[in-house]
Design an enzyme around this catalytic site. Structure first.
Site, PDB file in Angstrom:
ATOM      1  N   GLY A  59       8.281   7.058  57.017  1.00 12.30           N
ATOM      2  CA  GLY A  59       7.572   5.981  57.694  1.00 12.30           C
ATOM      3  C   GLY A  59       8.396   4.755  58.051  1.00 12.30           C
ATOM      4  O   GLY A  59       9.604   4.823  58.207  1.00 12.30           O
ATOM      5  N   SER A  60       7.691   3.636  58.158  1.00 15.72           N
ATOM      6  CA  SER A  60       8.200   2.421  58.798  1.00 15.72           C
ATOM      7  C   SER A  60       9.473   1.881  58.157  1.00 15.72           C
ATOM      8  O   SER A  60       9.637   1.883  56.940  1.00 15.72           O
ATOM      9  CB  SER A  60       7.133   1.340  58.760  1.00 15.72           C
ATOM     10  OG  SER A  60       7.670   0.100  59.179  1.00 15.72           O
ATOM     11  N   THR A  61      10.339   1.349  59.018  1.00 16.35           N
ATOM     12  CA  THR A  61      11.568   0.719  58.550  1.00 16.35           C
ATOM     13  C   THR A  61      11.300  -0.668  57.967  1.00 16.35           C
ATOM     14  O   THR A  61      12.220  -1.327  57.499  1.00 16.35           O
ATOM     15  CB  THR A  61      12.605   0.614  59.692  1.00 16.35           C
ATOM     16  OG1 THR A  61      12.047  -0.161  60.746  1.00 16.35           O
ATOM     17  CG2 THR A  61      12.962   1.982  60.229  1.00 16.35           C
ATOM     18  N   LEU A  62      10.033  -1.117  57.990  1.00 14.78           N
ATOM     19  CA  LEU A  62       9.695  -2.408  57.378  1.00 14.78           C
ATOM     20  C   LEU A  62       9.620  -2.336  55.855  1.00 14.78           C
ATOM     21  O   LEU A  62       9.458  -3.357  55.190  1.00 14.78           O
ATOM     22  CB  LEU A  62       8.351  -2.926  57.923  1.00 14.78           C
ATOM     23  CG  LEU A  62       8.382  -3.531  59.329  1.00 14.78           C
ATOM     24  CD1 LEU A  62       6.966  -3.765  59.825  1.00 14.78           C
ATOM     25  CD2 LEU A  62       9.159  -4.841  59.360  1.00 14.78           C
ATOM     26  N   ALA A  63       9.731  -1.127  55.292  1.00 15.01           N
ATOM     27  CA  ALA A  63       9.568  -0.942  53.847  1.00 15.01           C
ATOM     28  C   ALA A  63      10.385  -1.922  52.985  1.00 15.01           C
ATOM     29  O   ALA A  63       9.860  -2.441  51.994  1.00 15.01           O
ATOM     30  CB  ALA A  63       9.892   0.512  53.473  1.00 15.01           C
TER      31      ALA A  63
END
Lengths: 140, 420
Positions: A59-63
């Site tokens: 999933g998202s690279t905002l992790a």
């Protein structure tokens, strides 16, 4: 029992394992203010001060930003163990300075159970299961 | 890992504390993957959402060392009332971004606020090392432009902006960019696919291929840039790959053999009418024909797409009970304004949103008037809307014309080609 692997981010710690046996993301996967898992097989459990074990990221690279907020709120895990970290989980470990080991043998997902007591020496890429969870706490 | 003298200076603090912190992250990232050295990156694209305290630390005394554009915010900061965002949500988000803005400005990040850096002058050349975040832009940069962009957490892209470097991890080397999975159409001619069919195709394949690099075969014509957007952008939602090969179009894929590096594929994905129907079902999550809101602009629209939308709306009027969001970057907006397209869209009752994501990042639970059904021509948007709303907002997926007809005429009449 000893598992040998590869250092992602150094440091050493001891604590209780929480095993999520499917790909995991801090983005959407936890509430950073509380450390509580929002979904998946361990929904409702808390990652705070646990040694978090999951096969790989997704999933998202905002992790990393979510994980950083968790760390500042004191809800982060003590260590992270994976089969293989991608560039997103690697950044989670780096930004939160969390001891992290991957490429462990034997397979940590098959070997470690939630509730097991672990000693993690990330610099040496070594994990020791120092005490097994009692049957009643397994699988959770 | 071998560092140059300048890189050593960055790491040991001679270039300021922010650069040292960023370089430490770059080096540690490289160590995880046994990178032999660092490479210079020609551009970065960074996501908003940084913890303010971390952003302050990493920007202390630092200026970006490369072209560095900024990604979208989650609603239009100027038209939020017209967009129907709750005041409390709008104020809270704007307050947070307001705290970040001085650091963006002191760093010299370009305030582009677009998910399509390639539409606003951040255009990589073949072989350039770049470090973008935002999966749709990354897929296009790797697959259409032939740039070399890794998958890394968003903090890694900002660290590359500050240092102008990335570690030479294996995924940046030519051999690791070869395809792993062959994609073959089964029972239809890819050249007959419309744009929304191409979106279904990409969405289905991403779900099966996961993180593996796919090689798309069978296109006899050269896809337009917009068609490549439709094919590539859903792969970042249903899967997590950062690159695909379109044989005959991707610079590294003049032939199928070249795309695979003369090795056999690990697997083959055949896509027939049944598979297209499965994708169609996952993106059409309601039987309802009453679409409350249409959103077109995921990824941000090009001037060609804005012209298409304006033509579809010429002389028509969106029903008062329905809403239309069109989203693009500031530059395309200005160009479309000059061309008269914005006037046409606004006369028809549409709202043109700039600098924001209208779909995946929309705070669907923070709208003044909640919506039940959203229509879109973007597989990426449809998949995200279902996911982030926890299934509370349903989607209808079809062409831009299907979408607009449904809010002008009042009912959805999609061209349901893939329904047996």
């Amino acid at each position: 029992m000893i598992l040998d692997g590869h250092k992602v981010f150094g440091g050493s710690t001891e604590g209780e394992a929480l095993v999520i046996d499917e790909p995991f993301s801090f983005f959407g996967g936890i509430v950073p203010e509380t450390g509580i898992l929002t979904g998946g097989p361990c929904a409702g459990q808390n990652i705070q001060d646990k040694i978090l074990v999951f096969p790989r990221g997704k999933g998202s690279t905002l992790a990393p930003y979510v994980a950083y907020r968790g760390m500042r709120a004191g809800t982060g895990p003590k260590a992270i163990l994976c089969n293989e970290v991608d560039g997103v989980v690697a950044m989670v470990s780096i930004i939160t300075r969390t001891p992290t080991v991957d490429r462990l043998s034997p397979d940590p997902i098959l070997t470690i159970r939630s509730g097991d007591q672990l000693r993690v020496d990330a610099d040496a890429g070594r994990v020791e299961i120092t005490a097994r969870a009692r049957e009643a706490t397994r699988g959770g | 890992m071998i560092l140059t003298k300048e890189e050593e200076q960055m790491l040991n603090g001679e270039c300021g504390p922010g650069v040292a912190k960023a370089m430490d992250m770059i080096v540690k990232w490289g160590e995880v993957y046994d990178a032999p050295k660092l490479v210079e990156v020609t551009s970065t694209h960074t996501l908003l959402g940084e913890p303010v305290e971390w952003l302050r630390d990493v920007s202390e005394g630092a200026k970006v060392r490369t072209l560095s554009t900024l990604h979208v915010v989650n609603f239009d900061y100027e038209r939020w009332e017209e967009q129907g965002i709750q005041r409390s949500e709008a104020e809270q988000q704007k307050e947070y971004t307001g705290k970040c803005m001085p650091y963006y400005e002191s760093l010299g990040l370009i305030k582009s606020f677009s998910c399509g850096p390639y539409l606003i002058g951040n255009v990589p050349r073949q072989g350039d090392y770049i470090n973008w975040s935002g999966s749709s832009g990354v897929l296009l940069a790797n697959s259409l432009f032939g740039a070399r962009c890794p998958r890394v957490g968003a903090s890694g892209s900002l660290a590359s902006a500050v240092t102008g470097r990335a570690p030479l991890v294996a995924e940046l080397t030519p051999a690791s960019r070869h395809g792993k999975v062959l994609v073959e159409p089964d029972g239809f001619d890819p050249d007959s696919l419309t744009k929304e069919d191409i979106g279904l195709y990409g969405y289905y394949v991403g779900g099966v291929a996961g993180e593996k690099t796919c090689v798309f075969t069978g296109f006899g014509r050269r896809l337009s840039v917009e068609e490549v957007k439709f094919l590539a952008s859903p792969l970042g939602v249903s899967g997590s790959s950062t690159m695909l090969h379109i044989v005959g179009l991707t610079p590294e894929a003049p032939t199928v053999e070249a795309a695979f590096g003369n090795k056999p594929p690990e697997a083959t994905i055949r896509v027939g009418k049944h598979e297209m129907n499965l994708a169609w079902i996952s993106l059409n999550t309601t039987e309802s024909r009453d679409v409350d809101l249409v959103t077109l602009g995921c990824p941000h629209l090009s001037i060609t797409e804005l012209r298409e939308v304006a033509r579809l709306l010429e002389g028509r009027r969106v029903l008062d009970s329905k809403r239309l969001w069109i989203s693009c970057g500031f530059e395309m907006y200005n160009l479309a304004r000059r061309m008269g397209y914005i006037d046409t869209i606004e006369r028809a009752g549409g709202t043109v949103l700039t600098g924001c994501c209208a779909g995946p990042l929309t705070p669907w639970d923070k709208l003044v008037d909640p919506v039940a059904v959203v229509g879109t021509n973007s597989a990426r948007a449809a998949a995200y809307i279902n996911m982030v709303s926890g299934g509370k907002v349903k989607t209808r997926y079809g062409s831009a014309a299907d979408c607009i007809d449904s809010i002008v005429g009042g009912k959805w009449h999609g061209r349901e080609r893939w329904v047996p």
